[in-house]
Motif scaffolding. Structure first.
Motif, PDB file in Angstrom:
ATOM      1  N   GLY A 186       0.809  -1.215   0.000  1.00 33.93           N
ATOM      2  CA  GLY A 186       0.000   0.000   0.000  1.00 33.93           C
ATOM      3  C   GLY A 186       0.842   1.264   0.000  1.00 33.93           C
ATOM      4  N   ASN A 187       1.940   1.243   0.754  1.00 33.15           N
ATOM      5  CA  ASN A 187       2.809   2.422   0.823  1.00 33.15           C
ATOM      6  C   ASN A 187       3.475   2.705  -0.526  1.00 33.15           C
ATOM      7  N   LEU A 188       3.965   1.649  -1.171  1.00 34.19           N
ATOM      8  CA  LEU A 188       4.617   1.834  -2.467  1.00 34.19           C
ATOM      9  C   LEU A 188       3.608   2.257  -3.533  1.00 34.19           C
ATOM     10  N   ASP A 189       2.423   1.676  -3.470  1.00 36.64           N
ATOM     11  CA  ASP A 189       1.353   2.077  -4.387  1.00 36.64           C
ATOM     12  C   ASP A 189       1.046   3.564  -4.215  1.00 36.64           C
ATOM     13  N   ALA A 190       0.995   4.013  -2.973  1.00 36.95           N
ATOM     14  CA  ALA A 190       0.699   5.424  -2.698  1.00 36.95           C
ATOM     15  C   ALA A 190       1.806   6.336  -3.212  1.00 36.95           C
ATOM     16  N   GLU A 191       3.052   5.872  -3.156  1.00 32.35           N
ATOM     17  CA  GLU A 191       4.164   6.683  -3.661  1.00 32.35           C
ATOM     18  C   GLU A 191       4.055   6.883  -5.173  1.00 32.35           C
ATOM     19  N   VAL A 192       3.673   5.822  -5.880  1.00 28.87           N
ATOM     20  CA  VAL A 192       3.475   5.966  -7.329  1.00 28.87           C
ATOM     21  C   VAL A 192       2.331   6.940  -7.593  1.00 28.87           C
ATOM     22  N   GLY A 193       1.256   6.805  -6.834  1.00 28.76           N
ATOM     23  CA  GLY A 193       0.118   7.697  -7.003  1.00 28.76           C
ATOM     24  C   GLY A 193       0.465   9.153  -6.730  1.00 28.76           C
ATOM     25  N   ALA A 194       1.331   9.381  -5.741  1.00 27.14           N
ATOM     26  CA  ALA A 194       1.746  10.753  -5.425  1.00 27.14           C
ATOM     27  C   ALA A 194       2.535  11.366  -6.580  1.00 27.14           C
ATOM     28  N   GLU A 195       3.380  10.549  -7.224  1.00 28.58           N
ATOM     29  CA  GLU A 195       4.116  11.038  -8.389  1.00 28.58           C
ATOM     30  C   GLU A 195       3.149  11.401  -9.514  1.00 28.58           C
ATOM     31  N   GLN A 196       2.164  10.540  -9.742  1.00 30.39           N
ATOM     32  CA  GLN A 196       1.182  10.817 -10.794  1.00 30.39           C
ATOM     33  C   GLN A 196       0.442  12.125 -10.535  1.00 30.39           C
ATOM     34  N   HIS A 197       0.122  12.364  -9.277  1.00 33.90           N
ATOM     35  CA  HIS A 197      -0.582  13.597  -8.926  1.00 33.90           C
ATOM     36  C   HIS A 197       0.266  14.819  -9.284  1.00 33.90           C
ATOM     37  N   GLN A 198       1.567  14.732  -9.050  1.00 29.45           N
ATOM     38  CA  GLN A 198       2.451  15.847  -9.395  1.00 29.45           C
ATOM     39  C   GLN A 198       2.514  16.049 -10.905  1.00 29.45           C
ATOM     40  N   TRP A 199       2.545  14.955 -11.657  1.00 32.83           N
ATOM     41  CA  TRP A 199       2.573  15.084 -13.121  1.00 32.83           C
ATOM     42  C   TRP A 199       1.317  15.784 -13.617  1.00 32.83           C
ATOM     43  N   ASP A 200       0.182  15.430 -13.027  1.00 35.47           N
ATOM     44  CA  ASP A 200      -1.074  16.067 -13.433  1.00 35.47           C
ATOM     45  C   ASP A 200      -1.014  17.576 -13.208  1.00 35.47           C
ATOM     46  N   SER A 201      -0.459  17.973 -12.061  1.00 37.54           N
ATOM     47  CA  SER A 201      -0.437  19.396 -11.718  1.00 37.54           C
ATOM     48  C   SER A 201       0.524  20.183 -12.602  1.00 37.54           C
ATOM     49  N   VAL A 202       1.556  19.523 -13.123  1.00 34.81           N
ATOM     50  CA  VAL A 202       2.556  20.219 -13.929  1.00 34.81           C
ATOM     51  C   VAL A 202       2.226  20.181 -15.421  1.00 34.81           C
ATOM     52  N   PHE A 203       1.801  19.022 -15.920  1.00 32.65           N
ATOM     53  CA  PHE A 203       1.677  18.839 -17.366  1.00 32.65           C
ATOM     54  C   PHE A 203       0.254  18.961 -17.909  1.00 32.65           C
ATOM     55  N   LEU A 204      -0.747  18.934 -17.039  1.00 33.02           N
ATOM     56  CA  LEU A 204      -2.130  19.045 -17.491  1.00 33.02           C
ATOM     57  C   LEU A 204      -2.728  20.374 -17.052  1.00 33.02           C
ATOM     58  N   VAL A 205      -3.815  20.747 -17.689  1.00 26.96           N
ATOM     59  CA  VAL A 205      -4.535  21.969 -17.340  1.00 26.96           C
ATOM     60  C   VAL A 205      -5.919  21.561 -16.850  1.00 26.96           C
ATOM     61  N   ASP A 206      -6.138  21.717 -15.557  1.00 21.97           N
ATOM     62  CA  ASP A 206      -7.411  21.298 -14.952  1.00 21.97           C
ATOM     63  C   ASP A 206      -7.728  19.841 -15.283  1.00 21.97           C
ATOM     64  N   GLY A 207      -6.686  19.007 -15.274  1.00 20.11           N
ATOM     65  CA  GLY A 207      -6.871  17.579 -15.499  1.00 20.11           C
ATOM     66  C   GLY A 207      -6.953  17.153 -16.948  1.00 20.11           C
TER      67      GLY A 207
END
Length: 277
Positions: free
Chosen positions: A67-88
């Motif tokens: 669960g912890n490692l899964d959450a770490e991958v998810g946290a990275e994805q969240h950062q990519w969304d905030s940087v590379f996407l516009v409102d998702g």
């Protein structure tokens, strides 16, 4: 590669080249910089090393660590969304940012598959427990890999990155397809909409077949996926049959022995007897 986890080095600044002057470093834009994708790739490389170290000894990979490692991958994805996407959503003006997002997502979903496949088997072996959530994660990530490959091949906005679909992205799609096929073949008492996933799998087989003249990976992957496609037809394949069980066991073992972050690790020859025997 476990030593890479502990490398103590300062990340490069997330700025463009023209932001670096003799007087200092200035960040003049809130948009992705020339270094943004590279920084995320370095972070993801460190995380992948951490995950590979964890799955080297599956007896030590418990649900909490999973669960912890899964959450770490998810946290990275969240950062990519905030940087590379516009409102998702992808920017209409910045196609390179969406291409970077797609490439990063390919690696993220590969990591999800590496983490969750050992727990996705309805009939677990070697003391591993079956987790329905892990099976769902494998289905979702397998489908995501196929969809990103489809976008790289079909979307006009990504036409300048189409070459990527012939190489590493094609291999990621193959990984997603075999993981998805494994889940579809195994079947469980849990209900899920298999028809939509089967349609995605069939679409991927067709697409990879059409790319054979441009991609050595697709040349090797297409016969295997075509065979799996035939096994997914109930009139041709009965999972209760002893031969079916034997193939399913061998198939899952083959998937689990591949180093999916390294295309050169695949032993394609083991399929010769299956495809031509």
């Amino acid at each position: 590669m476990s030593f890479l986890i502990n490398i103590d080095a300062v990340m490069p600044a997330d700025v463009n080249d023209n932001d670096i002057t003799e007087d200092g470093v200035f960040q003049t834009s809130t948009q992705p910089t020339q270094m943004s994708a590279m920084i995320f790739k370095i972070r993801l490389f460190r995380l992948s090393s951490k995950i590979c170290q964890a799955i080297e000894n599956l007896s030590h990979l418990d649900e909490i660590t999973l669960g912890n490692l899964d959450a770490e991958v998810g946290a990275e994805q969240h950062q990519w969304d905030s940087v590379f996407l516009v409102d998702g959503s992808p920017s209409l003006l910045d196609t390179s940012s969406y291409a970077h997002w797609c490439v990063l997502q390919l690696y993220a979903h590969q990591l999800y598959l590496l983490l969750h496949r050992p727990f996705s088997h309805p009939q677990p072996t070697n003391g591993r427990s079956y987790l329905a959530a892990s099976r769902e994660k494998c289905i979702a990530s397998g489908a995501a890999l196929l969809d990103i490959h489809r976008q790289l091949v079909e979307l006009p906005r990504l036409r300048h990155y189409r070459w990527y679909a012939h190489g590493m992205s094609g291999f990621c799609a193959f990984h997603g397809a075999v993981a998805l096929a494994s889940c579809l073949l195994a079947g469980t008492s849990e209900e899920f909409e298999s028809r939509s996933y089967r349609a995605m799998f069939d679409g991927a087989v067709l697409r990879i077949g059409l790319l054979q003249n441009k991609s050595p990976i697709c040349v090797k992957a297409y016969p295997i996926l075509g065979h799996l496609q035939s096994l997914l037809s109930p009139s041709q394949f009965q999972w209760s049959d002893s031969a079916g069980h034997e193939f399913g066991y061998s198939f899952d073992n083959w998937i689990d022995t591949i180093q999916w972050l390294n295309p050169d690790s695949v032993n394609w020859d083991v399929w010769d007897s299956v495809l031509h025997g």
